[in-house]
Design a protein around this motif. Structure first.
Motif, short mmCIF file in Angstrom:
data_model
loop_
_atom_site.label_atom_id
_atom_site.label_comp_id
_atom_site.label_asym_id
_atom_site.label_seq_id
_atom_site.Cartn_x
_atom_site.Cartn_y
_atom_site.Cartn_z
N ALA A 28 66.26 -12.52 55.73
CA ALA A 28 66.85 -13.80 55.32
C ALA A 28 68.31 -13.61 54.96
N ARG A 29 68.56 -12.59 54.19
CA ARG A 29 69.93 -12.32 53.72
C ARG A 29 70.89 -12.22 54.91
N ILE A 30 70.51 -11.42 55.88
CA ILE A 30 71.35 -11.22 57.06
C ILE A 30 71.49 -12.51 57.86
N HIS A 31 70.36 -13.16 58.04
CA HIS A 31 70.33 -14.36 58.86
C HIS A 31 71.25 -15.44 58.29
N PHE A 32 71.17 -15.67 56.99
CA PHE A 32 71.96 -16.75 56.38
C PHE A 32 73.44 -16.38 56.31
N GLN A 33 73.67 -15.11 56.08
CA GLN A 33 75.05 -14.63 56.03
C GLN A 33 75.76 -14.93 57.35
N ASP A 140 72.58 -31.43 60.21
CA ASP A 140 71.12 -31.48 60.14
C ASP A 140 70.52 -30.52 61.17
N VAL A 141 71.10 -30.62 62.38
CA VAL A 141 70.60 -29.78 63.47
C VAL A 141 70.79 -28.30 63.13
N GLU A 142 71.96 -28.00 62.63
CA GLU A 142 72.25 -26.60 62.36
C GLU A 142 71.32 -26.02 61.29
N VAL A 143 71.07 -26.84 60.29
CA VAL A 143 70.21 -26.39 59.20
C VAL A 143 68.76 -26.23 59.66
N ILE A 144 68.32 -27.14 60.49
CA ILE A 144 66.96 -27.01 61.02
C ILE A 144 66.86 -25.78 61.91
N ALA A 145 67.90 -25.57 62.72
CA ALA A 145 67.92 -24.40 63.60
C ALA A 145 67.91 -23.11 62.78
N LEU A 146 68.58 -23.15 61.65
CA LEU A 146 68.62 -21.99 60.77
C LEU A 146 67.20 -21.60 60.35
N TRP A 148 64.33 -22.59 61.88
CA TRP A 148 63.53 -22.31 63.08
C TRP A 148 63.80 -20.91 63.61
N ASP A 149 65.08 -20.57 63.69
CA ASP A 149 65.46 -19.26 64.24
C ASP A 149 65.07 -18.13 63.30
N PHE A 150 65.16 -18.40 62.02
CA PHE A 150 64.75 -17.39 61.05
C PHE A 150 63.28 -17.04 61.24
N LEU A 305 61.44 -23.05 51.99
CA LEU A 305 60.37 -22.41 52.73
C LEU A 305 59.49 -21.67 51.74
N GLY A 306 58.18 -21.80 51.89
CA GLY A 306 57.24 -21.14 50.98
C GLY A 306 57.02 -19.70 51.43
N LEU A 307 57.47 -18.79 50.59
CA LEU A 307 57.41 -17.37 50.97
C LEU A 307 55.98 -16.88 51.11
N GLU A 308 55.12 -17.24 50.18
CA GLU A 308 53.72 -16.81 50.28
C GLU A 308 53.09 -17.33 51.56
N ARG A 309 53.40 -18.56 51.89
CA ARG A 309 52.82 -19.13 53.11
C ARG A 309 53.36 -18.44 54.35
N LEU A 310 54.66 -18.17 54.32
CA LEU A 310 55.24 -17.45 55.44
C LEU A 310 54.58 -16.09 55.59
N LEU A 311 54.35 -15.40 54.48
CA LEU A 311 53.74 -14.08 54.55
C LEU A 311 52.31 -14.15 55.04
N LEU A 312 51.62 -15.22 54.69
CA LEU A 312 50.27 -15.43 55.19
C LEU A 312 50.29 -15.54 56.72
#
Length: 430
Positions: A28-33, A140-146, A148-150, A305-312
RNA sequence: GCGGGUGUCGCCAAGUGGUUAAGGCAGCGGCUUGUGGUGCCGCCAUCCGGGGGUUCGAAUCCCCUCAUCCGCCCCA
């Protein structure tokens, strides 16, 4: 069994599990940076009023899910149930917005007093992104893409992006009136929960899981119909942008976010692997919030984004595909060397050697048991170390150390104990 | 807050009224007190989430409670 236990809905994260967490956080850190978002950390506790004003008194989050208490100074404090209000508060407090738009991200625990179930805890963790001062539909698009791509970069599959527009504040008001009017004619057909919501938060009725209500709503007025031409074309622009980026989405005109501050774009990313709590990421535009919290009228978009859900979901992905991207995230690091040592002089030398090798960037496990060599070898093997370094009285007496490969075939070799760089070369060679 | 399921060793798991509570994994010790991975042997729950009750006798039946899971509500 034990009397001391963690509080209900609060979970411990043990080292093995944290491997996954750390991998996701690092990604996440790298991606958002890369997209120009800077990290922000705000307190876990805020004045209660921040959330009442920000999220909305009528919402369930504020109405029944907050951890609120009085501190010794009789202030009403609340453990944050979400991140956006805090981020906006911090931006306002430090005058960040006078310096232009702010692209911020955060990660951390949130607290909601709810009954725990699959993908839901009382202390849970979110990663979120807020772009304050962004008005263009392209943001909006850029943020959603952020988002989605993550998720894609982590190797998560089975995701669906759902999209809706709630329109401007006026659109929403108009629709609300239309919907309430329509529903009031049919109160007798509504389920109990929906009836209650008619007066408090009628838009949420659209979300109802009650089958009869859903059927009824088929013919109800839709949000889309009451969009102004401006809102309509903004919504079109967002869709167009997503299409340009090749990000698939499904329009869902029932999608209404729970928090009061959303307008225009609302979206959710859901997974088909999560059971009842399927939303991994949710967000949208909240042009009114900053003003509501005392700032000047400033548009903004974001998501959480829910981290626990993502990890699931990641866990499922790595089960399904043991060699895939998701699985790679969880490989446990193996020590480069396991330092076997025994005898007073050797033990002192081992302490020094372990430190020297670690300072060169190697992962070294130092045995401190003083147990028999055979025992120590067994442990070296079990922890998966690539090499065993042996320091006994014989070696220590001669200022030497023995190196034996454990995973690959090869002979033992003897090294001068201060030949650190030569040893590092051997231990790191592939 | 409401509904349903579950609760036996660190993990998985047998046992469903009758003397000492299977087994597997992990762990520890030994065979092998300076050389690992295999093998063999031994140890590892006076106790069945907790508290009451029924019974001559309960992990097994009843009640309460706690935790957990699944769902509702709601959300990430």
């Amino acid at each position: 069994m034990t009397h001391l236990q963690s509080l209900r809905g609060m979970v411990d994260l043990l080292p093995q599990v944290l491997l996954r967490w750390q991998a996701v956080e690092a990604a996440a850190r790298i991606h958002f940076q890369r997209s120009g978002f800077g990290e922000i950390r705000t307190p876990l506790m805020e004045p209660t009023d921040l959330f009442c004003r920000g999220i909305g008194e009528a919402t369930d989050v504020v109405g029944k899910e907050m951890y609120t208490f009085r501190d010794r100074g009789d202030r009403s404090c609340t453990l944050r149930p979400e991140g956006t209000a805090s981020v906006v508060r911090a931006a306002l407090q430090h005058g960040l917005l006078t310096q232009g738009p702010q692209k911020l991200w955060y990660a951390g625990p949130m607290f909601r007093y709810e009954r725990p179930q699959a993908g839901r805890q009382r202390q849970f963790h979110q990663i979120g992104v807020e772009w304050l001062g962004a008005s263009s539909p392209r943001s909006d698009v850029e943020v959603i893409a952020l988002a989605w791509d993550f998720l894609a970069s982590l190797g998560v599959g089975g995701l669906e992006l759902q999209l809706n527009s709630l329109g401007s504040v006026d659109d929403r008001k108009a629709f609300r009136t239309a919907l309430v009017g329509w529903l009031e004619q049919r109160v007798d057909q509504l389920d109990e929960d929906s009836c209650a919501r008619l007066s408090t938060n009628p838009l949420r009725i659209l979300d109802s899981k009650n089958k009869a209500t859903q059927l009824l709503l088929e013919s109800a007025p839709t949000l889309t119909e009451s969009l102004s031409p401006e809102s309509r074309s903004r919504f079109d622009a967002v869709q167009h942008g997503l299409t340009t980026l090749g990000i698939p989405f499904r329009l869902n005109h029932r999608l209404v976010r729970g928090l009061d501050y959303y307008c225009h774009t609302a979206f959710e990313i859901t997974s088909d692997q999560l059971g009842a709590q399927a939303t991994v990421c949710g967000g949208g535009r909240y042009d009114g919030l900053i003003c509501q919290l005392g700032g000047v009228e400033t548009p903004a978009v974001g998501w959480a984004l829910g981290l626990e859900r993502l990890l699931l979901v990641l866990e499922e992905a790595s089960k399904a595909e043991p060699t895939g991207r998701a699985s790679q995230l969880t490989r446990a690091p193996k020590p480069d060397a396991y330092l076997i040592n025994r005898g007073f002089q050797a033990e002192q030398a081992a302490l020094v050697l372990a430190r020297a090798l670690r300072s060169q960037g190697l992962t070294v496990e130092l045995d401190s048991s003083g147990a028999a060599f055979g025992k120590q070898f067994k442990r070296a093997d079990r922890c998966g170390a690539r090499f065993a370094l042996v320091l006994g009285d014989e070696e220590a007496g001669r200022d030497e150390v023995l190196i034996k490969p454990l995973l690959e075939k090869g002979d033992e070799s003897t090294w001068a104990i201060d030949a650190i760089s030569a040893m590092v070369d051997l231990l790191q060679s592939r």
